[in-house]
Design a protein around this motif. Structure first.
Motif, PDB file in Angstrom:
ATOM      1  N   TYR A  16       0.812  -1.210   0.000  1.00 11.29           N
ATOM      2  CA  TYR A  16       0.000   0.000   0.000  1.00 11.29           C
ATOM      3  C   TYR A  16       0.849   1.265   0.000  1.00 11.29           C
ATOM      4  CZ  TYR A  16      -4.570  -2.144   0.181  1.00 11.29           C
ATOM      5  OH  TYR A  16      -5.722  -2.824  -0.160  1.00 11.29           O
ATOM      6  N   GLY A  17       2.146   1.133   0.258  1.00 15.22           N
ATOM      7  CA  GLY A  17       3.079   2.225   0.048  1.00 15.22           C
ATOM      8  C   GLY A  17       2.818   3.457   0.869  1.00 15.22           C
ATOM      9  N   GLN A  18       2.421   3.286   2.132  1.00 15.33           N
ATOM     10  CA  GLN A  18       2.106   4.438   2.963  1.00 15.33           C
ATOM     11  C   GLN A  18       3.226   4.795   3.954  1.00 15.33           C
ATOM     12  OE1 GLN A  18      -1.891   4.363   4.558  1.00 15.33           O
ATOM     13  NE2 GLN A  18      -2.683   3.356   2.744  1.00 15.33           N
ATOM     14  N   GLY A  19       4.414   4.210   3.774  1.00 18.27           N
ATOM     15  CA  GLY A  19       5.578   4.734   4.456  1.00 18.27           C
ATOM     16  C   GLY A  19       5.913   4.181   5.818  1.00 18.27           C
ATOM     17  N   LEU A  20       5.023   3.399   6.439  1.00 18.28           N
ATOM     18  CA  LEU A  20       5.320   2.918   7.793  1.00 18.28           C
ATOM     19  C   LEU A  20       6.335   1.795   7.775  1.00 18.28           C
ATOM     20  CD1 LEU A  20       4.716   2.697  10.857  1.00 18.28           C
ATOM     21  CD2 LEU A  20       2.925   1.067  10.275  1.00 18.28           C
ATOM     22  N   LEU A  21       6.211   0.873   6.826  1.00 18.05           N
ATOM     23  CA  LEU A  21       6.902  -0.396   6.953  1.00 18.05           C
ATOM     24  C   LEU A  21       8.024  -0.583   5.946  1.00 18.05           C
ATOM     25  CD1 LEU A  21       3.867  -2.689   7.716  1.00 18.05           C
ATOM     26  CD2 LEU A  21       5.413  -1.571   9.290  1.00 18.05           C
ATOM     27  N   ASP A  22       8.876   0.390   5.821  1.00 21.17           N
ATOM     28  CA  ASP A  22      10.026   0.208   4.945  1.00 21.17           C
ATOM     29  C   ASP A  22      10.899  -0.949   5.415  1.00 21.17           C
ATOM     30  OD1 ASP A  22       9.199   2.333   3.443  1.00 21.17           O
ATOM     31  OD2 ASP A  22      10.428   3.798   4.493  1.00 21.17           O
ATOM     32  N   LYS A  23      10.874  -1.234   6.711  1.00 26.17           N
ATOM     33  CA  LYS A  23      11.716  -2.280   7.285  1.00 26.17           C
ATOM     34  C   LYS A  23      10.968  -3.603   7.465  1.00 26.17           C
ATOM     35  CE  LYS A  23      13.811   1.375  10.092  1.00 26.17           C
ATOM     36  NZ  LYS A  23      14.017   1.870  11.455  1.00 26.17           N
ATOM     37  N   VAL A  24       9.678  -3.611   7.176  1.00 23.53           N
ATOM     38  CA  VAL A  24       8.849  -4.782   7.468  1.00 23.53           C
ATOM     39  C   VAL A  24       8.173  -5.249   6.190  1.00 23.53           C
ATOM     40  CG1 VAL A  24       6.967  -5.690   8.864  1.00 23.53           C
ATOM     41  CG2 VAL A  24       8.450  -3.904   9.787  1.00 23.53           C
ATOM     42  N   TYR A  25       8.235  -6.550   5.936  1.00 24.20           N
ATOM     43  CA  TYR A  25       7.726  -7.107   4.687  1.00 24.20           C
ATOM     44  C   TYR A  25       7.030  -8.419   4.991  1.00 24.20           C
ATOM     45  CZ  TYR A  25       7.874  -8.281  -0.336  1.00 24.20           C
ATOM     46  OH  TYR A  25       7.542  -8.574  -1.637  1.00 24.20           O
ATOM     47  N   PHE A  26       5.784  -8.533   4.590  1.00 23.56           N
ATOM     48  CA  PHE A  26       5.029  -9.764   4.794  1.00 23.56           C
ATOM     49  C   PHE A  26       4.885 -10.451   3.431  1.00 23.56           C
ATOM     50  CE2 PHE A  26       3.261  -6.887   8.181  1.00 23.56           C
ATOM     51  CZ  PHE A  26       3.979  -7.466   9.211  1.00 23.56           C
ATOM     52  N   PRO A  27       5.710 -11.447   3.140  1.00 23.06           N
ATOM     53  CA  PRO A  27       5.855 -11.930   1.759  1.00 23.06           C
ATOM     54  C   PRO A  27       4.601 -12.524   1.142  1.00 23.06           C
ATOM     55  CG  PRO A  27       7.026 -13.353   3.316  1.00 23.06           C
ATOM     56  CD  PRO A  27       6.629 -12.128   4.072  1.00 23.06           C
TER      57      PRO A  27
END
Length: 524
Positions: free
Chosen positions: A45-56
């Motif tokens: 969704y590209g809203q900036g919170l989770l640059d470090k977090v990825y749910f594959p």
């Protein structure tokens, strides 16, 4: 001779084609619903919170299917949202307006129609609607909110069964077990696979207890909101991370670290085995001890609470993502995946520190919006992005559409199937919202409203009578209501008209509001 044979061959070809069309398998349906999942907690969704977090696995669904950017709910609270999903009707018509009033399982639901149409149906996980589930060949559901550790389940609405382990590891196992052992493979399947997470109180699976513990996250820009640009409702809510979270239930302390008093609501550590508790204490114990030594205040206290909340919230989503992967892998290994419509959504959105809040309920964007990812390669191109406004009242008609079942007249939503396929079709220009649970937890006032592509008009009622208007283009964080601003006079008038049109269209009214107020107050 050629003139005689050609029509014969054409006829044979058409007959074979028709036979193939008739025996083409109907799609399976895997509808995955989590609880309180913010769009900001999905990288796609590209809203900036989770640059470090990825749910594959969630990212896989977005990459291989469609992502709906404007996916909304009609009533941002758990049980009513689930009732809307099942019935395809707004809360005031399905009767489940809040978490208190009962849900009538006897009414028409889309699983009943799929079952009648020859689908094998199952409900596994959280439903949060009391009573025996109807429309399912098999159900294994959490009672109420359920427990993260060593949970109880109710089998087929009657038998209580208990399991050792973490809820988010168990539920996908139960889905795979049903597919492997109990699914009548002469029929297509339709599964409601509903997770508990990331609902409060965010108790992580053992393997993820230390996940993200060393990561730092910036406060949202409006974390220290003073609510000056809004009315009474925003100021009088009780859902602030700093002031309203419980030291036990939310922050995982045995007692208030400043007063020593037992927490108002303790974390359910009593459900855990000695081994589970030891693993928990190994991670949280030293950090809690350090906090007790420092006893931070002001912004340092806010930072601690925000990080304890956000990390725990993301930890349980990590387990949800693992579970999705487990089920997708099973379908793929058994050559079922590409004929299965996979939908991932949540019952509503959630605040991750915006306005200083957690929880949901308000018509503001973070709780109004919810993820919606759909994979079905037979119709949906990879990387599809849908900008049109869809609402959870649309899900039931859509699933019926995919299954070839006619939508009953009483369902109020519309099928988004064509949108997912990338077709340009006439669609709504506005959506309607109504929240009812007041007085109640978190003290969010009753309100209803309309959202268009750019504007939002909200009416707070019952013990107040206040209006708010937001220009989402100029003020995407909804910090300043422009209701009454002469520069927005024409917009305001148009939105009032559109709101009344939607209330009439969906059969809502002030008389119904009063009826539900009286029913709710009688239950409190």
């Amino acid at each position: 001779m050629k003139k005689i044979l050609l029509p014969f061959f054409v006829l044979c070809y058409l007959l074979v084609s028709c036979q193939e069309a008739e025996v083409a398998p109907r799609p399976n349906i895997l509808f995955i619903m989590s609880d309180d999942h913010s769009q900001r907690a999905i990288h796609a969704y590209g809203q900036g919170l989770l640059d470090k977090v990825y749910f594959p696995n969630m990212e896989r669904l977005a990459r291989e299917g469609a992502l709906f950017k404007r996916s909304f709910v009609t009533n941002s609270i758990c049980a009513p949202s689930r009732a809307v999903l099942l019935t395809g009707k707004y809360s005031h018509l399905n009767g489940k307006v809040d978490n208190v009033l009962p849900f009538n399982w006897d009414q028409l639901t889309y699983p009943k129609l799929l079952q009648e149409a020859g689908y094998a149906t199952a409900l596994i996980g959280k439903i949060h609607l009391a009573g025996k589930p109807q429309g399912y060949d098999y159900s294994l559901t959490l009672p109420g909110q359920g427990s993260y550790y060593n949970p109880d389940f109710i089998k087929n609405g009657e038998e209580k069964v208990s399991f050792e382990g973490h809820c988010e590891a168990l539920i996908p196992e139960f889905v795979v077990d049903w597919l492997e052992k109990d699914w009548d493979k002469t029929k297509p399947f339709a599964i409601n696979y509903h997770t508990k997470a990331p609902h409060r109180n965010w108790m992580a699976e053992e393997k993820y207890l230390d996940y993200l513990e060393d990561e730092e996250f910036a406060f949202p820009d409006n974390f220290f909101d003073d609510y000056a640009g809004r009315g009474t409702a925003a100021r009088e809510q009780e859902m602030e991370i700093v002031d309203n979270m419980y030291w036990g239930w939310d922050m995982k302390f045995e007692a208030n670290p400043f007063t020593g008093e037992p927490s108002r609501l303790a974390a359910p550590f009593g459900r855990m085995t000695e081994e589970q508790m030891a693993a928990w204490n190994a991670v949280y114990g030293p950090k809690n001890e350090a906090f007790l030594q420092e006893k931070p205040t002001g912004e340092a206290l806010a930072k601690f609470k925000y990080h304890r909340y956000l990390r725990d919230y993301l930890k349980v989503i990590k387990s949800v993502d693992d579970g999705i992967g487990k089920v997708l892998d099973y379908l793929e290994a058994n050559h079922l995946l590409d004929n299965t419509i996979v939908v991932y959504t949540s019952d509503q959105g959630f605040y991750l520190g915006e306005h200083g809040w957690y929880d949901k309920r308000f018509m503001y964007e973070q709780s109004l919006s919810t993820p919606l990812l759909v994979r079905y390669p037979r119709e949906i191109n990879p990387g599809t992005v849908v900008e049109d406004m869809v609402v959870n009242v649309d899900h039931a008609p859509t699933l019926l559409d995919y299954a070839g079942v006619e939508k009953p007249a009483e369902m109020q939503g519309e099928s988004w199937r064509a949108l997912a396929a990338g077709e340009d079709v006439p669609w709504r220009d506005a959506m309607y919202y109504h929240y009812y649970e007041y007085p109640g937890p978190h003290s969010v006032k009753r309100h209803y409203g309309v959202r268009t592509d750019r504007y939002k008009l909200i009416h707070f009622y019952h013990d107040i009578d206040e209006w708010e208007l937001y220009d989402l283009e100029a003020d995407p964080n909804e910090m300043n209501s422009v209701y009454g601003d002469p520069n927005y006079a024409e917009v305001q008038e148009a939105l009032h008209s559109r709101l009344e049109e939607l209330r009439e269209q969906y059969g809502d009214s002030d008389a119904l509001n009063q009826q539900f107020i009286e029913q709710s107050l009688s239950k409190n």
